[in-house]
Design a protein around this motif. Sequence first.
Motif, PDB file in Angstrom:
ATOM      1  N   TYR A 135     -20.495  -0.546 -20.017  1.00 59.50           N
ATOM      2  CA  TYR A 135     -19.258  -1.246 -19.655  1.00 59.50           C
ATOM      3  C   TYR A 135     -18.380  -1.554 -20.869  1.00 59.50           C
ATOM      4  O   TYR A 135     -17.190  -1.244 -20.878  1.00 59.50           O
ATOM      5  CB  TYR A 135     -19.592  -2.543 -18.915  1.00 59.50           C
ATOM      6  CG  TYR A 135     -18.363  -3.281 -18.439  1.00 59.50           C
ATOM      7  CD1 TYR A 135     -17.629  -2.816 -17.353  1.00 59.50           C
ATOM      8  CD2 TYR A 135     -17.920  -4.451 -19.087  1.00 59.50           C
ATOM      9  CE1 TYR A 135     -16.494  -3.476 -16.915  1.00 59.50           C
ATOM     10  CE2 TYR A 135     -16.793  -5.121 -18.660  1.00 59.50           C
ATOM     11  CZ  TYR A 135     -16.078  -4.628 -17.569  1.00 59.50           C
ATOM     12  OH  TYR A 135     -14.937  -5.277 -17.150  1.00 59.50           O
ATOM     13  N   TYR A 169     -17.426   3.605 -19.103  1.00 61.07           N
ATOM     14  CA  TYR A 169     -17.582   4.730 -18.176  1.00 61.07           C
ATOM     15  C   TYR A 169     -16.750   4.555 -16.898  1.00 61.07           C
ATOM     16  O   TYR A 169     -16.947   3.622 -16.142  1.00 61.07           O
ATOM     17  CB  TYR A 169     -19.068   4.890 -17.815  1.00 61.07           C
ATOM     18  CG  TYR A 169     -19.343   5.969 -16.800  1.00 61.07           C
ATOM     19  CD1 TYR A 169     -19.230   7.319 -17.140  1.00 61.07           C
ATOM     20  CD2 TYR A 169     -19.718   5.646 -15.503  1.00 61.07           C
ATOM     21  CE1 TYR A 169     -19.480   8.312 -16.213  1.00 61.07           C
ATOM     22  CE2 TYR A 169     -19.981   6.636 -14.560  1.00 61.07           C
ATOM     23  CZ  TYR A 169     -19.853   7.961 -14.923  1.00 61.07           C
ATOM     24  OH  TYR A 169     -20.099   8.948 -13.990  1.00 61.07           O
ATOM     25  N   ARG A 170     -15.783   5.438 -16.713  1.00 59.59           N
ATOM     26  CA  ARG A 170     -14.944   5.527 -15.505  1.00 59.59           C
ATOM     27  C   ARG A 170     -14.278   4.196 -15.128  1.00 59.59           C
ATOM     28  O   ARG A 170     -14.033   3.937 -13.956  1.00 59.59           O
ATOM     29  CB  ARG A 170     -15.743   6.063 -14.325  1.00 59.59           C
ATOM     30  CG  ARG A 170     -16.163   7.511 -14.499  1.00 59.59           C
ATOM     31  CD  ARG A 170     -16.373   8.188 -13.165  1.00 59.59           C
ATOM     32  NE  ARG A 170     -16.516   9.626 -13.336  1.00 59.59           N
ATOM     33  CZ  ARG A 170     -16.505  10.504 -12.334  1.00 59.59           C
ATOM     34  NH1 ARG A 170     -16.337  10.089 -11.105  1.00 59.59           N
ATOM     35  NH2 ARG A 170     -16.648  11.790 -12.558  1.00 59.59           N
ATOM     36  N   LYS A 171     -13.983   3.395 -16.114  1.00 57.78           N
ATOM     37  CA  LYS A 171     -13.342   2.107 -15.831  1.00 57.78           C
ATOM     38  C   LYS A 171     -11.993   2.288 -15.119  1.00 57.78           C
ATOM     39  O   LYS A 171     -11.653   1.538 -14.204  1.00 57.78           O
ATOM     40  CB  LYS A 171     -13.122   1.338 -17.135  1.00 57.78           C
ATOM     41  CG  LYS A 171     -14.204   0.330 -17.465  1.00 57.78           C
ATOM     42  CD  LYS A 171     -13.738  -0.541 -18.623  1.00 57.78           C
ATOM     43  CE  LYS A 171     -14.852  -1.468 -19.091  1.00 57.78           C
ATOM     44  NZ  LYS A 171     -14.421  -2.295 -20.235  1.00 57.78           N
ATOM     45  N   THR A 188     -11.029   4.679 -13.118  1.00 56.20           N
ATOM     46  CA  THR A 188     -11.247   5.036 -11.712  1.00 56.20           C
ATOM     47  C   THR A 188     -11.666   3.820 -10.903  1.00 56.20           C
ATOM     48  O   THR A 188     -11.171   3.582  -9.799  1.00 56.20           O
ATOM     49  CB  THR A 188     -12.327   6.132 -11.598  1.00 56.20           C
ATOM     50  OG1 THR A 188     -11.874   7.307 -12.271  1.00 56.20           O
ATOM     51  CG2 THR A 188     -12.626   6.464 -10.134  1.00 56.20           C
ATOM     52  N   VAL A 189     -12.588   3.024 -11.443  1.00 52.01           N
ATOM     53  CA  VAL A 189     -13.062   1.824 -10.747  1.00 52.01           C
ATOM     54  C   VAL A 189     -11.904   0.868 -10.501  1.00 52.01           C
ATOM     55  O   VAL A 189     -11.743   0.342  -9.385  1.00 52.01           O
ATOM     56  CB  VAL A 189     -14.184   1.132 -11.555  1.00 52.01           C
ATOM     57  CG1 VAL A 189     -14.513  -0.241 -10.955  1.00 52.01           C
ATOM     58  CG2 VAL A 189     -15.433   2.008 -11.596  1.00 52.01           C
ATOM     59  N   GLU A 219     -15.663  -5.874 -10.594  1.00 57.43           N
ATOM     60  CA  GLU A 219     -15.879  -4.758 -11.516  1.00 57.43           C
ATOM     61  C   GLU A 219     -17.121  -4.989 -12.383  1.00 57.43           C
ATOM     62  O   GLU A 219     -17.987  -4.108 -12.493  1.00 57.43           O
ATOM     63  CB  GLU A 219     -14.635  -4.603 -12.393  1.00 57.43           C
ATOM     64  CG  GLU A 219     -14.725  -3.560 -13.483  1.00 57.43           C
ATOM     65  CD  GLU A 219     -13.495  -3.578 -14.374  1.00 57.43           C
ATOM     66  OE1 GLU A 219     -13.653  -3.745 -15.599  1.00 57.43           O
ATOM     67  OE2 GLU A 219     -12.374  -3.443 -13.839  1.00 57.43           O
ATOM     68  N   TYR A 254     -20.759  -2.864 -12.284  1.00 56.69           N
ATOM     69  CA  TYR A 254     -21.386  -2.136 -13.393  1.00 56.69           C
ATOM     70  C   TYR A 254     -22.819  -2.618 -13.644  1.00 56.69           C
ATOM     71  O   TYR A 254     -23.689  -1.818 -14.005  1.00 56.69           O
ATOM     72  CB  TYR A 254     -20.537  -2.244 -14.660  1.00 56.69           C
ATOM     73  CG  TYR A 254     -19.436  -1.200 -14.713  1.00 56.69           C
ATOM     74  CD1 TYR A 254     -19.707   0.105 -15.127  1.00 56.69           C
ATOM     75  CD2 TYR A 254     -18.139  -1.504 -14.317  1.00 56.69           C
ATOM     76  CE1 TYR A 254     -18.707   1.073 -15.161  1.00 56.69           C
ATOM     77  CE2 TYR A 254     -17.133  -0.545 -14.344  1.00 56.69           C
ATOM     78  CZ  TYR A 254     -17.421   0.742 -14.764  1.00 56.69           C
ATOM     79  OH  TYR A 254     -16.441   1.709 -14.780  1.00 56.69           O
ATOM     80  N   TRP A 288     -18.012   2.575  -6.736  1.00 58.39           N
ATOM     81  CA  TRP A 288     -16.586   2.622  -7.079  1.00 58.39           C
ATOM     82  C   TRP A 288     -16.226   3.680  -8.112  1.00 58.39           C
ATOM     83  O   TRP A 288     -15.038   3.935  -8.336  1.00 58.39           O
ATOM     84  CB  TRP A 288     -16.147   1.247  -7.576  1.00 58.39           C
ATOM     85  CG  TRP A 288     -16.217   0.179  -6.544  1.00 58.39           C
ATOM     86  CD1 TRP A 288     -17.121  -0.848  -6.480  1.00 58.39           C
ATOM     87  CD2 TRP A 288     -15.368   0.014  -5.403  1.00 58.39           C
ATOM     88  NE1 TRP A 288     -16.894  -1.635  -5.379  1.00 58.39           N
ATOM     89  CE2 TRP A 288     -15.813  -1.128  -4.700  1.00 58.39           C
ATOM     90  CE3 TRP A 288     -14.270   0.725  -4.898  1.00 58.39           C
ATOM     91  CZ2 TRP A 288     -15.196  -1.578  -3.527  1.00 58.39           C
ATOM     92  CZ3 TRP A 288     -13.663   0.281  -3.734  1.00 58.39           C
ATOM     93  CH2 TRP A 288     -14.125  -0.853  -3.065  1.00 58.39           C
ATOM     94  N   THR A 289     -17.184   4.285  -8.772  1.00 60.05           N
ATOM     95  CA  THR A 289     -16.862   5.283  -9.800  1.00 60.05           C
ATOM     96  C   THR A 289     -16.434   6.620  -9.210  1.00 60.05           C
ATOM     97  O   THR A 289     -15.923   7.487  -9.913  1.00 60.05           O
ATOM     98  CB  THR A 289     -18.069   5.528 -10.738  1.00 60.05           C
ATOM     99  OG1 THR A 289     -19.213   5.829  -9.943  1.00 60.05           O
ATOM    100  CG2 THR A 289     -18.339   4.333 -11.618  1.00 60.05           C
ATOM    101  N   HIS A 290     -16.663   6.803  -7.906  1.00 59.36           N
ATOM    102  CA  HIS A 290     -16.258   8.051  -7.250  1.00 59.36           C
ATOM    103  C   HIS A 290     -14.781   7.970  -6.860  1.00 59.36           C
ATOM    104  O   HIS A 290     -14.309   6.938  -6.396  1.00 59.36           O
ATOM    105  CB  HIS A 290     -17.112   8.286  -5.997  1.00 59.36           C
ATOM    106  CG  HIS A 290     -16.727   9.517  -5.234  1.00 59.36           C
ATOM    107  ND1 HIS A 290     -16.956  10.789  -5.719  1.00 59.36           N
ATOM    108  CD2 HIS A 290     -16.118   9.675  -4.035  1.00 59.36           C
ATOM    109  CE1 HIS A 290     -16.520  11.661  -4.837  1.00 59.36           C
ATOM    110  NE2 HIS A 290     -16.005  11.026  -3.808  1.00 59.36           N
TER     111      HIS A 290
END
Length: 289
Positions: free
Chosen positions: A36, A41-43, A45-46, A66, A70, A280-282
């Motif tokens: 985090y 990582y993919r913040k 997108t989230v 959020e 994570y 949520w990362t997708h």
Amino acid sequence: MQFLIFIIAYPLLWLISILPFQIFYWVSDIMYFVVYYIIGYRKKTVRENLKIALPHLTAKEHLAIEKKFYRHFCDMFMEMAKTMTMSAEEMSKRFKITNIELVREYEAKDKSIMLLASHYASWEWLLSFNIQLSYQGIAVYKKIANPYFDKLTRDIRSKYKTELVSTDKTIPLMANNNRKGILSVYGLASDQSPKRAQIAHWESFMGIETPVHIGPELLSKKYNLNVLFAKVKKAKRGYYEMTLIPITDDPKSLPNYEIIHRYIKEVEKQIYEAPEYYFWTHKRWKHHH
């Protein structure tokens, strides 16, 4: 190169899997800090997903979800590795089914079952459900490009009497089982976004017109499957509960897309109850109206 990556990663995953749970979750806390705060990582997108799906919440509330997400995301990755060496007895303590009697009722109908799940809480440990089935448990999954990790994933997920079948082989398997009268429970997590070329139907998902997979709808009607939804709740860290929700025991009587509509509404309910446990990362809403 794929084999090299595997032989470097495998010992680490195995070491993680044998850690006592207290130390195990300490490692997850360290992983959370790295993923985090350092990697991030993919913040993006989230954050975009949270704004789209939960617009009624404040920025402060989004941030709280959020961070909780994570933490759970790291726990879930660790728990997947833990499955490598965890006994069935330990798993049964940590993943409970609240209404197993419903499965017994549905199995008594002598029809195969479509078990719809979502990428919520722990879909990895959900596979342990098969220990308690009298039917053959079959989990549909997307094949991993690295063949060594793909085999490891299949080995991990098949520990609990589960047969894994890749998405491209699902229809032939179901046709064969139907022809031979092999009663099965087919598990699918169908809440992610279909490829643009495969978009055939849209549903309101979290208030947004979003394309959805219609495979479960078509297959349950074609083979007259009983349909259940697996509602998974994170009771506390390292412990989950699954409640089975009936969708239909007569799919052919329903209008087109009613099954997928009921499924999407159940997924929504889960998310609204505790949004931090959704995946949520997708990029779920990359196609939307």
